[in-house]
Design a protein around this motif. Structure first.
Motif, PDB file in Angstrom:
ATOM      1  N   PHE A 237      32.770  39.013  29.053  1.00 27.94           N
ATOM      2  CA  PHE A 237      33.400  38.392  30.227  1.00 27.94           C
ATOM      3  C   PHE A 237      32.616  37.156  30.644  1.00 27.94           C
ATOM      4  CE2 PHE A 237      36.563  41.396  31.958  1.00 27.94           C
ATOM      5  CZ  PHE A 237      36.301  42.545  31.203  1.00 27.94           C
ATOM      6  N   ALA A 238      33.344  36.186  31.195  1.00 27.73           N
ATOM      7  CA  ALA A 238      32.716  35.044  31.873  1.00 27.73           C
ATOM      8  C   ALA A 238      33.302  35.028  33.282  1.00 27.73           C
ATOM      9  CB  ALA A 238      33.019  33.733  31.154  1.00 27.73           C
TER      10      ALA A 238
ATOM     11  N   ILE B 213      47.766  37.361  36.036  1.00 32.67           N
ATOM     12  CA  ILE B 213      47.342  37.164  37.432  1.00 32.67           C
ATOM     13  C   ILE B 213      47.006  38.542  37.978  1.00 32.67           C
ATOM     14  CG2 ILE B 213      48.003  36.457  39.760  1.00 32.67           C
ATOM     15  CD1 ILE B 213      49.813  34.371  38.595  1.00 32.67           C
ATOM     16  N   LEU B 214      45.785  38.678  38.526  1.00 31.60           N
ATOM     17  CA  LEU B 214      45.354  39.999  39.015  1.00 31.60           C
ATOM     18  C   LEU B 214      44.865  39.886  40.445  1.00 31.60           C
ATOM     19  CD1 LEU B 214      43.565  40.631  35.671  1.00 31.60           C
ATOM     20  CD2 LEU B 214      45.442  42.068  36.487  1.00 31.60           C
ATOM     21  N   LYS B 215      44.811  41.024  41.097  1.00 34.08           N
ATOM     22  CA  LYS B 215      44.522  41.037  42.549  1.00 34.08           C
ATOM     23  C   LYS B 215      43.093  40.587  42.826  1.00 34.08           C
ATOM     24  CE  LYS B 215      44.540  45.216  44.392  1.00 34.08           C
ATOM     25  NZ  LYS B 215      43.209  45.523  44.958  1.00 34.08           N
ATOM     26  N   ASP B 216      42.149  41.178  42.104  1.00 36.95           N
ATOM     27  CA  ASP B 216      40.731  40.900  42.407  1.00 36.95           C
ATOM     28  C   ASP B 216      39.878  41.177  41.165  1.00 36.95           C
ATOM     29  OD1 ASP B 216      40.585  44.014  44.282  1.00 36.95           O
ATOM     30  OD2 ASP B 216      40.518  43.636  42.118  1.00 36.95           O
ATOM     31  N   VAL B 217      38.588  41.006  41.318  1.00 38.81           N
ATOM     32  CA  VAL B 217      37.678  41.091  40.163  1.00 38.81           C
ATOM     33  C   VAL B 217      37.651  42.500  39.572  1.00 38.81           C
ATOM     34  CG1 VAL B 217      35.625  41.496  41.594  1.00 38.81           C
ATOM     35  CG2 VAL B 217      35.368  40.455  39.336  1.00 38.81           C
ATOM     36  N   GLU B 218      37.841  43.501  40.424  1.00 39.76           N
ATOM     37  CA  GLU B 218      37.818  44.880  39.922  1.00 39.76           C
ATOM     38  C   GLU B 218      38.994  45.125  38.970  1.00 39.76           C
ATOM     39  OE1 GLU B 218      37.330  47.605  43.107  1.00 39.76           O
ATOM     40  OE2 GLU B 218      37.061  49.344  41.786  1.00 39.76           O
ATOM     41  N   GLU B 219      40.150  44.626  39.386  1.00 37.87           N
ATOM     42  CA  GLU B 219      41.350  44.777  38.554  1.00 37.87           C
ATOM     43  C   GLU B 219      41.176  43.997  37.245  1.00 37.87           C
ATOM     44  OE1 GLU B 219      45.353  45.238  40.808  1.00 37.87           O
ATOM     45  OE2 GLU B 219      45.559  43.400  39.592  1.00 37.87           O
ATOM     46  N   ALA B 220      40.502  42.846  37.356  1.00 38.80           N
ATOM     47  CA  ALA B 220      40.306  42.002  36.158  1.00 38.80           C
ATOM     48  C   ALA B 220      39.395  42.691  35.150  1.00 38.80           C
ATOM     49  CB  ALA B 220      39.701  40.657  36.577  1.00 38.80           C
ATOM     50  N   VAL B 221      38.323  43.328  35.652  1.00 41.35           N
ATOM     51  CA  VAL B 221      37.401  44.025  34.736  1.00 41.35           C
ATOM     52  C   VAL B 221      38.094  45.230  34.112  1.00 41.35           C
ATOM     53  CG1 VAL B 221      35.300  45.432  34.685  1.00 41.35           C
ATOM     54  CG2 VAL B 221      35.268  43.180  35.780  1.00 41.35           C
ATOM     55  N   ASP B 222      38.840  45.967  34.917  1.00 43.21           N
ATOM     56  CA  ASP B 222      39.573  47.120  34.361  1.00 43.21           C
ATOM     57  C   ASP B 222      40.574  46.649  33.302  1.00 43.21           C
ATOM     58  OD1 ASP B 222      39.733  48.997  37.508  1.00 43.21           O
ATOM     59  OD2 ASP B 222      38.160  48.750  35.978  1.00 43.21           O
ATOM     60  N   PHE B 223      41.270  45.565  33.594  1.00 46.29           N
ATOM     61  CA  PHE B 223      42.256  45.047  32.622  1.00 46.29           C
ATOM     62  C   PHE B 223      41.540  44.636  31.331  1.00 46.29           C
ATOM     63  CE2 PHE B 223      46.031  43.043  31.021  1.00 46.29           C
ATOM     64  CZ  PHE B 223      45.552  41.981  30.256  1.00 46.29           C
ATOM     65  N   GLY B 224      40.444  43.875  31.482  1.00 44.76           N
ATOM     66  CA  GLY B 224      39.736  43.388  30.290  1.00 44.76           C
ATOM     67  C   GLY B 224      39.194  44.516  29.440  1.00 44.76           C
ATOM     68  N   MET B 225      38.644  45.547  30.105  1.00 47.52           N
ATOM     69  CA  MET B 225      38.065  46.671  29.348  1.00 47.52           C
ATOM     70  C   MET B 225      39.171  47.461  28.645  1.00 47.52           C
ATOM     71  SD  MET B 225      35.005  47.994  31.869  1.00 47.52           S
ATOM     72  CE  MET B 225      34.372  49.218  30.713  1.00 47.52           C
ATOM     73  N   TRP B 226      40.321  47.517  29.281  1.00 46.88           N
ATOM     74  CA  TRP B 226      41.457  48.224  28.656  1.00 46.88           C
ATOM     75  C   TRP B 226      41.963  47.397  27.473  1.00 46.88           C
ATOM     76  CZ3 TRP B 226      46.464  46.033  28.745  1.00 46.88           C
ATOM     77  CH2 TRP B 226      47.439  46.809  28.097  1.00 46.88           C
ATOM     78  N   LYS B 227      42.137  46.102  27.668  1.00 51.76           N
ATOM     79  CA  LYS B 227      42.710  45.198  26.660  1.00 51.76           C
ATOM     80  C   LYS B 227      41.736  44.990  25.508  1.00 51.76           C
ATOM     81  CE  LYS B 227      45.880  42.063  25.501  1.00 51.76           C
ATOM     82  NZ  LYS B 227      47.236  42.504  25.155  1.00 51.76           N
ATOM     83  N   GLY B 228      40.457  44.825  25.898  1.00 51.35           N
ATOM     84  CA  GLY B 228      39.480  44.439  24.866  1.00 51.35           C
ATOM     85  C   GLY B 228      38.911  45.636  24.140  1.00 51.35           C
TER      86      GLY B 228
END
Ligand code: G3P
Ligand code: MG
Length: 379
Positions: free
Chosen positions: A19-20, A363-378
């Motif tokens: 992540f960046a 487009i995501l709500k906040d950083v927590e949602e972004a990390v969860d999305f990235g960990m799921w996707k990646g």
């Protein structure tokens, strides 16, 4: 740091993704962590997933800012995972010896001058950053006004204060350097006093060879046979980012370095009859910044995984379509746009109003949602 070292012991094979994170509007609002910021960074560390912070912010030395971020976020942030807009200015040390460093706190905030406390950094602020980068002679609008206060006819106590402060024990008096021709104007961050800073920049751009107080007669005046505007070795100008807006504590975005730049360019155009102010710009969204960030990210992996380690996919988490998202898209990173900063569906007229090159992958709500999305996707 020991805790971080343990976390950095990535699993046997290089993690498939990293992540960046942008800072303002993603992890912090001013000095206040956004909901889920600490928890999300800790989750990545606990899962041995590498990340870096990539900000257009600046004005303090990387060592000072990472220490501050570690305290604000309550997560260990070290210099080898941290890139701010002006970090690449280090590469200009060989090219310029006498520079005007602009922006940030021109004297350390509460460091040794304002309240007599022995601060971490000498005079602190942007002058210390430029000196620690290796520039031989560093002026700031503050030091130039110390020599010639009448440059800004209205006085500016904040700018004059401190230099007359008696040196405190173990804290040498940081005299301003004697006036010298200035080779380059380096804008590290948003100036705190746009007026006097803008005026000093204009004075130098109208000067001969960057000598404050001189006036180059060929500037802005038609000189038969010489054309409208001769380069009289005026200082080069470098902007460390182009952000027109950024997200601070106030609920509406604030004008950033791009706003100050528009003011300088507006005045320059007016006084030169329409000349464009030539300058270089770094920071997000430019490719060089992302290439540098990728090398920093791979550097993290190499430390633990050996020379072959290379990150495969990077999730860029940002709040500004024009910097974070456009830069990530242009560099082939997976762009995640949050609604906790500059971007706002109502203000921006929603996603549809975003130009093609600044449309995020998600487009995501906040950083927590972004990390969860990235960990799921990646993952
Ligand atoms: O000066 C800070 C501002 O330009 C944006 O910072 O962290 O959102 O890239 P950041
Ligand atoms: Mg931001």
């Amino acid at each position: 740091i020991r805790h971080l070292r343990q976390c950095r012991n990535y699993s046997s094979k290089a993690p498939d993704y990293a992540f960046a994170f942008d800072i303002d509007g993603v992890l912090l609002r001013g000095r206040t962590p956004l909901p889920g910021a600490t928890k999300s960074l800790r989750k990545l560390q606990d899962n041995h997933i590498p990340f870096i912070l990539l900000t257009n912010g600046g004005g303090k030395h990387e060592s000072e800012r990472t220490e501050e971020l570690s305290q604000l976020l309550n997560v260990p942030i070290t210099e080898d995972m941290f890139i701010q807009s002006h970090t690449p200015f280090k590469g200009l040390v060989g090219r310029y010896s006498s520079v005007l460093a602009v922006g940030g706190e021109e004297v350390g905030e509460g460091e040794g001058w304002n309240d007599g406390k022995i601060g971490k950094s000498g005079e602190g602020g942007v002058r210390e950053v430029a000196e620690r980068y290796g520039f031989k002679t560093v002026h700031t609008p503050h030091t130039l006004l110390h020599h010639h206060p009448e440059i800004w006819p209205f006085g500016c106590p904040q700018l004059h204060h401190n230099l007359h402060h008696p040196s405190s024990p173990g804290h040498p008096h940081h005299h301003p350097p004697p006036l010298s021709p200035i080779d380059a104007i380096l804008v590290f961050n948003d100036p705190r006093h746009w007026g006097p800073t803008l005026h000093v920049i204009i004075d130098l751009l109208l000067s001969t060879r960057g000598e404050l107080g001189t006036y180059s007669t060929t500037n802005g005046i038609d000189v038969p046979g010489k054309g409208k505007y001769q380069n009289n070795n005026q200082p080069d100008v470098w902007w460390s980012n182009n952000d027109l807006w950024w997200q601070g504590e106030y609920h509406l975005p604030r004008l950033g370095q791009g706003g100050f730049r528009a003011a300088v360019e507006g005045v320059w155009s007016k006084i030169t009859g329409g000349e464009e102010l030539k300058a270089e710009t770094i920071g997000k969204p430019f490719k060089e910044t992302y290439a540098y960030a990728e090398s920093v990210l791979n550097g993290l992996l190499k430390k633990d995984m050996g020379e072959q380690a290379k990150v495969k996919r990077v999730f860029m988490v940002g709040d500004n379509p024009r910097s974070d998202i456009m830069g990530a898209n242009g560099y082939g990173w997976y762009s995640l746009l949050l609604e906790t900063g500059v971007f706002n569906r109502d203000r921006e007229g929603g996603e549809a109003a975003l130009k093609e090159d600044m449309k995020p992958r998600q487009i995501l709500k906040d950083v927590e949602e972004a990390v969860d999305f990235g960990m799921w996707k990646g993952g």
